[in-house]
Design a protein around this motif. Structure first.
Motif, PDB file in Angstrom:
ATOM      1  N   SER A 358     -35.388   6.021 125.976  1.00 18.54           N
ATOM      2  CA  SER A 358     -34.198   6.024 126.823  1.00 18.54           C
ATOM      3  C   SER A 358     -34.255   4.939 127.875  1.00 18.54           C
ATOM      4  O   SER A 358     -33.232   4.369 128.257  1.00 18.54           O
ATOM      5  CB  SER A 358     -34.043   7.395 127.497  1.00 18.54           C
ATOM      6  N   ALA A 359     -35.471   4.621 128.334  1.00 18.25           N
ATOM      7  CA  ALA A 359     -35.612   3.643 129.410  1.00 18.25           C
ATOM      8  C   ALA A 359     -35.527   2.205 128.935  1.00 18.25           C
ATOM      9  O   ALA A 359     -34.895   1.365 129.585  1.00 18.25           O
ATOM     10  CB  ALA A 359     -36.936   3.873 130.139  1.00 18.25           C
ATOM     11  N   GLN A 360     -36.136   1.891 127.771  1.00 19.13           N
ATOM     12  CA  GLN A 360     -36.194   0.477 127.373  1.00 19.13           C
ATOM     13  C   GLN A 360     -35.457   0.153 126.074  1.00 19.13           C
ATOM     14  O   GLN A 360     -35.271  -1.001 125.727  1.00 19.13           O
ATOM     15  CB  GLN A 360     -37.649  -0.005 127.298  1.00 19.13           C
ATOM     16  N   GLY A 361     -34.998   1.150 125.320  1.00 23.31           N
ATOM     17  CA  GLY A 361     -34.061   0.900 124.235  1.00 23.31           C
ATOM     18  C   GLY A 361     -34.608   0.771 122.834  1.00 23.31           C
ATOM     19  O   GLY A 361     -33.907   1.069 121.876  1.00 23.31           O
ATOM     20  N   SER A 362     -35.843   0.333 122.668  1.00 27.38           N
ATOM     21  CA  SER A 362     -36.363   0.079 121.332  1.00 27.38           C
ATOM     22  C   SER A 362     -37.105   1.291 120.784  1.00 27.38           C
ATOM     23  O   SER A 362     -38.078   1.756 121.389  1.00 27.38           O
ATOM     24  CB  SER A 362     -37.310  -1.133 121.352  1.00 27.38           C
ATOM     25  N   SER A 363     -36.654   1.779 119.629  1.00 26.06           N
ATOM     26  CA  SER A 363     -37.354   2.896 118.985  1.00 26.06           C
ATOM     27  C   SER A 363     -38.748   2.480 118.522  1.00 26.06           C
ATOM     28  O   SER A 363     -39.705   3.254 118.618  1.00 26.06           O
ATOM     29  CB  SER A 363     -36.548   3.397 117.779  1.00 26.06           C
ATOM     30  N   THR A 364     -38.863   1.252 118.012  1.00 22.37           N
ATOM     31  CA  THR A 364     -40.159   0.771 117.534  1.00 22.37           C
ATOM     32  C   THR A 364     -41.173   0.705 118.662  1.00 22.37           C
ATOM     33  O   THR A 364     -42.324   1.132 118.514  1.00 22.37           O
ATOM     34  CB  THR A 364     -40.007  -0.620 116.879  1.00 22.37           C
ATOM     35  N   VAL A 365     -40.757   0.172 119.816  1.00 24.36           N
ATOM     36  CA  VAL A 365     -41.658   0.104 120.974  1.00 24.36           C
ATOM     37  C   VAL A 365     -42.056   1.515 121.413  1.00 24.36           C
ATOM     38  O   VAL A 365     -43.221   1.777 121.729  1.00 24.36           O
ATOM     39  CB  VAL A 365     -41.000  -0.662 122.136  1.00 24.36           C
ATOM     40  N   ALA A 366     -41.107   2.436 121.420  1.00 25.35           N
ATOM     41  CA  ALA A 366     -41.406   3.816 121.810  1.00 25.35           C
ATOM     42  C   ALA A 366     -42.413   4.447 120.847  1.00 25.35           C
ATOM     43  O   ALA A 366     -43.355   5.130 121.268  1.00 25.35           O
ATOM     44  CB  ALA A 366     -40.119   4.643 121.853  1.00 25.35           C
ATOM     45  N   VAL A 403     -32.581   8.746 123.657  1.00 25.34           N
ATOM     46  CA  VAL A 403     -31.273   8.595 123.038  1.00 25.34           C
ATOM     47  C   VAL A 403     -30.971   7.101 122.897  1.00 25.34           C
ATOM     48  O   VAL A 403     -31.561   6.275 123.589  1.00 25.34           O
ATOM     49  CB  VAL A 403     -30.139   9.244 123.874  1.00 25.34           C
ATOM     50  N   SER A 404     -30.000   6.795 121.985  1.00 25.34           N
ATOM     51  CA  SER A 404     -29.557   5.416 121.806  1.00 25.34           C
ATOM     52  C   SER A 404     -28.345   5.174 122.698  1.00 25.34           C
ATOM     53  O   SER A 404     -27.312   5.813 122.534  1.00 25.34           O
ATOM     54  CB  SER A 404     -29.185   5.185 120.336  1.00 25.34           C
ATOM     55  N   HIS A 405     -28.517   4.265 123.661  1.00 23.37           N
ATOM     56  CA  HIS A 405     -27.385   3.974 124.547  1.00 23.37           C
ATOM     57  C   HIS A 405     -27.335   2.477 124.829  1.00 23.37           C
ATOM     58  O   HIS A 405     -27.760   1.678 123.994  1.00 23.37           O
ATOM     59  CB  HIS A 405     -27.448   4.822 125.829  1.00 23.37           C
ATOM     60  N   ALA A 406     -26.817   2.072 125.982  1.00 22.04           N
ATOM     61  CA  ALA A 406     -26.439   0.671 126.216  1.00 22.04           C
ATOM     62  C   ALA A 406     -27.599  -0.319 126.189  1.00 22.04           C
ATOM     63  O   ALA A 406     -27.373  -1.524 126.065  1.00 22.04           O
ATOM     64  CB  ALA A 406     -25.690   0.545 127.541  1.00 22.04           C
ATOM     65  N   VAL A 422     -16.967   1.755 125.011  1.00 20.61           N
ATOM     66  CA  VAL A 422     -18.301   2.201 125.431  1.00 20.61           C
ATOM     67  C   VAL A 422     -18.270   3.685 125.792  1.00 20.61           C
ATOM     68  O   VAL A 422     -19.177   4.453 125.433  1.00 20.61           O
ATOM     69  CB  VAL A 422     -18.801   1.360 126.626  1.00 20.61           C
ATOM     70  N   LYS A 423     -17.222   4.108 126.493  1.00 20.78           N
ATOM     71  CA  LYS A 423     -17.098   5.517 126.881  1.00 20.78           C
ATOM     72  C   LYS A 423     -17.070   6.412 125.648  1.00 20.78           C
ATOM     73  O   LYS A 423     -17.767   7.444 125.581  1.00 20.78           O
ATOM     74  CB  LYS A 423     -15.827   5.713 127.710  1.00 20.78           C
ATOM     75  N   GLN A 424     -16.286   6.002 124.651  1.00 24.43           N
ATOM     76  CA  GLN A 424     -16.194   6.793 123.426  1.00 24.43           C
ATOM     77  C   GLN A 424     -17.515   6.785 122.666  1.00 24.43           C
ATOM     78  O   GLN A 424     -17.934   7.812 122.112  1.00 24.43           O
ATOM     79  CB  GLN A 424     -15.073   6.244 122.539  1.00 24.43           C
ATOM     80  N   ALA A 425     -18.194   5.642 122.646  1.00 28.35           N
ATOM     81  CA  ALA A 425     -19.474   5.533 121.941  1.00 28.35           C
ATOM     82  C   ALA A 425     -20.536   6.422 122.582  1.00 28.35           C
ATOM     83  O   ALA A 425     -21.382   6.991 121.878  1.00 28.35           O
ATOM     84  CB  ALA A 425     -19.943   4.083 121.914  1.00 28.35           C
ATOM     85  N   TYR A 426     -20.488   6.564 123.910  1.00 26.92           N
ATOM     86  CA  TYR A 426     -21.438   7.468 124.572  1.00 26.92           C
ATOM     87  C   TYR A 426     -21.186   8.919 124.138  1.00 26.92           C
ATOM     88  O   TYR A 426     -22.131   9.672 123.891  1.00 26.92           O
ATOM     89  CB  TYR A 426     -21.319   7.344 126.092  1.00 26.92           C
ATOM     90  N   LYS A 427     -19.921   9.285 124.040  1.00 25.48           N
ATOM     91  CA  LYS A 427     -19.600  10.648 123.621  1.00 25.48           C
ATOM     92  C   LYS A 427     -19.969  10.898 122.166  1.00 25.48           C
ATOM     93  O   LYS A 427     -20.419  11.991 121.804  1.00 25.48           O
ATOM     94  CB  LYS A 427     -18.101  10.903 123.809  1.00 25.48           C
ATOM     95  N   ALA A 428     -19.731   9.909 121.325  1.00 25.63           N
ATOM     96  CA  ALA A 428     -19.927  10.094 119.887  1.00 25.63           C
ATOM     97  C   ALA A 428     -21.342   9.729 119.447  1.00 25.63           C
ATOM     98  O   ALA A 428     -22.103  10.587 118.976  1.00 25.63           O
ATOM     99  CB  ALA A 428     -18.895   9.265 119.119  1.00 25.63           C
ATOM    100  N   GLN A 429     -21.731   8.467 119.607  1.00 27.01           N
ATOM    101  CA  GLN A 429     -23.004   7.982 119.077  1.00 27.01           C
ATOM    102  C   GLN A 429     -24.201   8.403 119.931  1.00 27.01           C
ATOM    103  O   GLN A 429     -25.206   8.891 119.409  1.00 27.01           O
ATOM    104  CB  GLN A 429     -22.948   6.453 118.941  1.00 27.01           C
ATOM    105  N   THR A 430     -24.125   8.202 121.251  1.00 27.38           N
ATOM    106  CA  THR A 430     -25.271   8.539 122.104  1.00 27.38           C
ATOM    107  C   THR A 430     -25.562  10.028 122.059  1.00 27.38           C
ATOM    108  O   THR A 430     -26.723  10.442 121.920  1.00 27.38           O
ATOM    109  CB  THR A 430     -25.011   8.090 123.550  1.00 27.38           C
ATOM    110  N   MET A 431     -24.523  10.848 122.158  1.00 25.29           N
ATOM    111  CA  MET A 431     -24.726  12.298 122.087  1.00 25.29           C
ATOM    112  C   MET A 431     -25.239  12.712 120.710  1.00 25.29           C
ATOM    113  O   MET A 431     -26.031  13.653 120.599  1.00 25.29           O
ATOM    114  CB  MET A 431     -23.426  13.019 122.412  1.00 25.29           C
ATOM    115  N   ALA A 432     -24.823  11.995 119.669  1.00 21.20           N
ATOM    116  CA  ALA A 432     -25.320  12.307 118.321  1.00 21.20           C
ATOM    117  C   ALA A 432     -26.828  12.111 118.238  1.00 21.20           C
ATOM    118  O   ALA A 432     -27.539  12.928 117.640  1.00 21.20           O
ATOM    119  CB  ALA A 432     -24.610  11.434 117.287  1.00 21.20           C
ATOM    120  N   THR A 433     -27.332  11.039 118.836  1.00 19.69           N
ATOM    121  CA  THR A 433     -28.782  10.799 118.792  1.00 19.69           C
ATOM    122  C   THR A 433     -29.531  11.829 119.635  1.00 19.69           C
ATOM    123  O   THR A 433     -30.676  12.170 119.315  1.00 19.69           O
ATOM    124  CB  THR A 433     -29.117   9.374 119.268  1.00 19.69           C
ATOM    125  N   LEU A 434     -28.903  12.313 120.707  1.00 18.65           N
ATOM    126  CA  LEU A 434     -29.521  13.383 121.490  1.00 18.65           C
ATOM    127  C   LEU A 434     -29.624  14.658 120.649  1.00 18.65           C
ATOM    128  O   LEU A 434     -30.684  15.310 120.618  1.00 18.65           O
ATOM    129  CB  LEU A 434     -28.706  13.641 122.758  1.00 18.65           C
TER     130      LEU A 434
END
Length: 452
Positions: A358-366, A403-406, A422-434
């Protein structure tokens, strides 16, 4: 307590350096290794040796596997094999359950192909299906994205899960990781599909959204750019034959010796080694090459794959260096003992990976950093068995999608190609990854109660 504060400071440095200052994760992890070594008082004469041995050690386990898997994925992407795979799924499942079909397509394609590339390749197919079946483009986009994301974080030979398996000592037992990963990823993909269905009547509201409704023929046009597409058997073989070989190798190696100890056992053990299995997959992928000069085209695809693999190898090696430094200190035992008293066990790697993701964005790094961090603690929190290590990889994978976000490139690929705001993507995509991450972690916890 000071040991924990030092570790928290190092993690904070990794997050700030990669997210705020955009320092490359490779250099960030190497610097973090030095900071950790000096902070914990390791002998200065030994620090360079520990870091280089950690860097080389993890790549010795897993480096060739990452390279071969990436080259195979590049060939599948450039040859149109991913399009063939999508066509096969549509023919098998029909069009009754469009979001489920879209999710399964993403689930399969993202095993060999990076999720970012997979979404770009399949975007026109997604839109074409949405238009023809009168289904919301938003729900189809989320279904595709979450299907891609599921195998991206759980199933080798995707680099992130491979690197995590290597850091946790599972480099020679990837079959078990694949077994469990396919199951956990399927549940995560289903959770993403169910979330996507919430947007069945919601249309994209971003710039250029109206244009999507006129793109019914885009997928057919895309197929034409690939010329003659490979057959289903040739498209699936380079990735599923190696996976089957690795799995059969793991079965042959079970303590109960289900396949005996003769020639068949020796053959499957040899073919089931990840490097050997992926070499076979690479040779099978040659049939996908289209030019008259196949040797030249093959060399070009290898070069393209190496370009993609290089940063992954460097990040993975740096993660191994960081892990080696941590293993050389007493912090693993200290934190492991403390966490055992708290009783959070398998949730600890999930929380760390989710915070890093969530902090740095990369799943591979995480995946890489968290697996390096928790490796020294496994014995103290009761996860040192093979299955304990596999479930730790799954817990880290669940965190690495939460989660996947900005700050995640995949978020922007999904947002821009789907014409969501972006607002819609947070509701749809970001919440989906959560939802995916929490669902996957719940399943991992249940598996830990049953299997450990």
């Amino acid at each position: 307590m000071s040991q924990v504060l030092i570790l928290l400071a190092v993690i904070f440095f990794i997050v700030i350096a990669t997210s705020k200052f955009k320092l490359h994760p490779f250099l960030t992890l190497i610097i973090a290794s030095f900071i950790t070594a000096f902070s914990y008082g390791l002998p200065s004469a030994d620090i360079a040796g520990i870091i280089t041995s950690g860097f080389g050690g993890i790549l010795g386990y897993i480096g060739l596997v990452i390279v071969l898997g990436t080259i195979i994925g590049t060939i599948l992407e450039k040859s149109g094999a991913a399009i063939t795979m999508a066509d096969v799924v549509i023919k098998v499942l029909g069009k009754r359950f469009p979001t489920l079909t879209m999710s399964i397509i993403g689930y399969l394609v993202s095993i060999p192909v990076f999720c970012d590339s997979g979404f770009v390749i399949l975007n026109s197919l997604k839109q074409s299906m949405a238009n023809r079946m009168k289904v919301s483009s938003v729900s189809m986009s989320v279904a595709l994205a979450t299907g891609l994301y599921a195998t991206h974080t759980f199933v080798p030979p995707t680099p992130g899960p491979i690197a995590a398996a290597g850091n946790l000592g599972l480099g020679s037992n990837l079959g078990l990781v694949i077994f469990v990963g396919i199951f956990v990823a399927a549940v995560a993909a289903l959770a993403g599909t169910l979330w996507a269905n919430r947007f069945a009547n919601v249309e994209p509201d971003g710039e250029g959204a109206e244009e999507l409704k006129n793109n019914v023929d885009d997928f057919e046009q895309l197929k034409e750019t690939y010329g003659v597409l490979p057959s289903a058997s040739r498209a699936f073989a380079p990735i599923f034959v190696p996976i089957l070989l690795i799995c059969f190798g793991s079965i042959a190696n079970f303590p109960s010796a289900p396949l005996g100890n003769g020639f068949l056992f020796d053959l499957l053990i040899f073919l089931g080694q990840p490097v050997n299995a992926l070499m076979i997959g690479l040779f099978l992928s040659i049939s996908l090459l289209k030019s008259d000069n196949k040797i030249k085209e093959f060399s070009e695809r290898i070069s393209q794959g190496l370009v993609v693999a290089a940063p992954i190898l460097l990040i993975t090696g740096a993660g191994g260096a960081f892990g080696a430094v941590l293993k050389a200190t007493e912090i693993g035992t200290f934190i492991g003992t403390s966490l055992s008293a708290l009783g959070i066990g398998i949730f600890m790697p999930f929380i760390v990976a989710a915070a890093l993701k969530s902090a740095q964005g990369s799943s591979t790094v995480a995946l890489v950093a968290t697996s390096a961090l928790v490796a020294p603690m496994l014995g103290d929190i009761g996860l040192a068995s093979d299955m304990g290590r596999v479930l730790t990889v799954m817990a880290i994978g669940a965190g690495a999608m939460t989660v996947s976000h900005a700050n995640d490139s995949f978020f922007w690929v999904v947002t821009q190609f789907s014409r969501m705001s972006v607002k819609q993507a947070y509701k749809a995509q970001t919440m989906a990854t959560l939802v995916q991450g929490i669902t996957a972690m719940t399943l991992v916890f249940i598996l830990s109660l049953v299997l450990l």
